[in-house]
Design an enzyme around this catalytic site. Structure first.
Site, mmCIF file in Angstrom:
data_model
loop_
_atom_site.group_PDB
_atom_site.id
_atom_site.type_symbol
_atom_site.label_atom_id
_atom_site.label_comp_id
_atom_site.label_asym_id
_atom_site.label_seq_id
_atom_site.Cartn_x
_atom_site.Cartn_y
_atom_site.Cartn_z
ATOM 1 N N TYR A 138 47.504 5.071 91.787
ATOM 2 C CA TYR A 138 47.373 3.868 92.725
ATOM 3 C C TYR A 138 47.357 4.147 93.948
ATOM 4 O O TYR A 138 48.512 4.447 94.415
ATOM 5 C CB TYR A 138 48.499 2.623 92.075
ATOM 6 C CG TYR A 138 48.708 1.497 92.589
ATOM 7 C CD1 TYR A 138 47.597 1.066 93.518
ATOM 8 C CD2 TYR A 138 49.647 0.746 92.471
ATOM 9 C CE1 TYR A 138 47.769 -0.371 94.092
ATOM 10 C CE2 TYR A 138 49.846 -0.551 93.076
ATOM 11 C CZ TYR A 138 48.901 -0.863 93.839
ATOM 12 O OH TYR A 138 49.162 -2.395 94.422
ATOM 13 N N LYS A 166 42.886 3.917 91.364
ATOM 14 C CA LYS A 166 42.553 2.592 91.713
ATOM 15 C C LYS A 166 42.866 2.638 93.272
ATOM 16 O O LYS A 166 43.676 2.803 93.936
ATOM 17 C CB LYS A 166 43.649 1.769 91.229
ATOM 18 C CG LYS A 166 43.941 0.262 91.867
ATOM 19 C CD LYS A 166 45.324 -0.212 91.357
ATOM 20 C CE LYS A 166 45.544 -1.821 91.952
ATOM 21 N NZ LYS A 166 46.813 -2.482 91.495
ATOM 22 N N VAL A 208 41.588 -3.959 88.953
ATOM 23 C CA VAL A 208 42.835 -4.519 88.871
ATOM 24 C C VAL A 208 42.900 -5.651 89.436
ATOM 25 O O VAL A 208 43.097 -5.562 90.834
ATOM 26 C CB VAL A 208 43.712 -3.304 89.192
ATOM 27 C CG1 VAL A 208 45.283 -3.895 88.858
ATOM 28 C CG2 VAL A 208 43.741 -2.239 88.232
#
Length: 309
Positions: A138, A166, A208
């Site tokens: 992330y 991500k 996301v």
């Protein structure tokens, strides 16, 4: 060789629900998750930024993971966020996630410490080699101050458990830079709501999403239209959605998303300190934004969601 995953589509960054005294409301959190799955989302991220990971104890994180696994009932992947101060603590949390049986973990940089690039890479390598679960790296430099650049991610291409990236910097050029470095080694996910279509056009297979907590059907429809290249159909939806999607890029994104979720009757707007409720002026602005959006809520084309069947 990387682990095989099938992650694609919209994975809401699920909110964690609290009572008025700020205690964890696990039953309400379970209900939020059940309703998202009912409405056709493709996966779930729990204990992420929007899930107020850093405001939860390890015991509470375990409760949220267990609730998500129970509510999902194997219908969609459940990915648990890991945000800790040290690599060792992050490894411990990853082991708990594996014990519970979630489908993967989303690992954030080591919090508080402003790491050098080789330290950032070492943190992700340390956590990823401590678990057999698939790992989503992330990157959110505006929030977490450590930037996971394509060069850093390329250093991790040999770690089998790291399967997904991500990207929440907002710079969609990074998807191309990463592919130029390591090809299709990583599954790419959009992490910032207001560049989701651009991210899909650059190769993102998943999203996301913060605002899909309030509008899961619109979010999944928008994403599928982008993946199918149906630009003429998606643009009116994207234009309608954009003022709300911009909320995901604010420092107080959690308060904004939870307020929108509450207006839609899907959860509570209560956040746990240090996150405080929005000041009245800003609260009124978000409420007005939602009122305008609901007055012009678009008719959605069929993209294969349960509601469109």
């Amino acid at each position: 060789m990387a682990k095989k995953i099938g992650w694609q589509g919209v994975f809401p960054a699920v909110t964690t629900q609290f009572r008025k005294d700020f205690s964890l409301d696990i039953q309400a959190t379970h209900k939020v998750i059940e309703n998202l799955v009912r409405d056709g989302v493709s996966g779930l991220i729990v204990c992420g930024t929007v899930g107020e990971n850093t405001a939860l104890s390890l015991k509470e994180k375990v409760q949220v993971m267990e609730a998500a696994k129970d509510a999902a009932r194997g219908r969609v992947p459940v990915i648990a966020g890991i945000a800790e101060f040290t690599t060792a603590f992050a490894c411990d949390t990853a082991r708990e996630a594996a014990r519970i049986g979630v489908d993967g973990v989303m690992v954030m940089p080591a919090l508080v410490y402003s790491a050098k690039p080789h330290e950032t890479a070492a943190h992700f390598r340390g956590v990823a080699t401590a678990t057999d679960l698939p790992v989503m790296v992330y990157n959110n430099p505006p929030i977490y101050k450590n930037d996971v650049t394509p060069d850093i991610l390329a250093m991790l291409a040999d770690v089998e458990t790291i399967v997904c990236f991500k990207e929440s910097s907002g710079d969609t050029r990074r998807f191309i830079d990463l592919r130029n470095l390591v090809g299709d080694r990583f599954t790419l996910f959009a992490g910032l709501d207001d560049v989701v279509v651009e991210s899909v056009l650059m190769g993102a297979e998943g999203w996301v999403s913060g605002m899909s907590n309030a509008f899961p059907v619109e979010g999944e429809t928008l994403f599928r239209l982008a993946r199918q290249g149906r630009m003429a159909e998606l643009m009116p939806i994207y234009e309608w959605f954009m003022p709300l999607l911009h909320l995901d890029a604010r420092p107080d994104l959690v308060q904004c998303i939870k307020l929108c979720e509450a207006i839609m009757g899907r959860g509570s707007s209560i956040t746990r300190p240090p996150r405080l409720a929005l000041p009245e002026k800003e609260r009124a602005e978000v409420q007005a934004m939602m009122k305008a959006a609901l007055a012009k809520r678009p008719k959605l084309p069929d993209v294969g969601l349960p509601q469109a069947a």
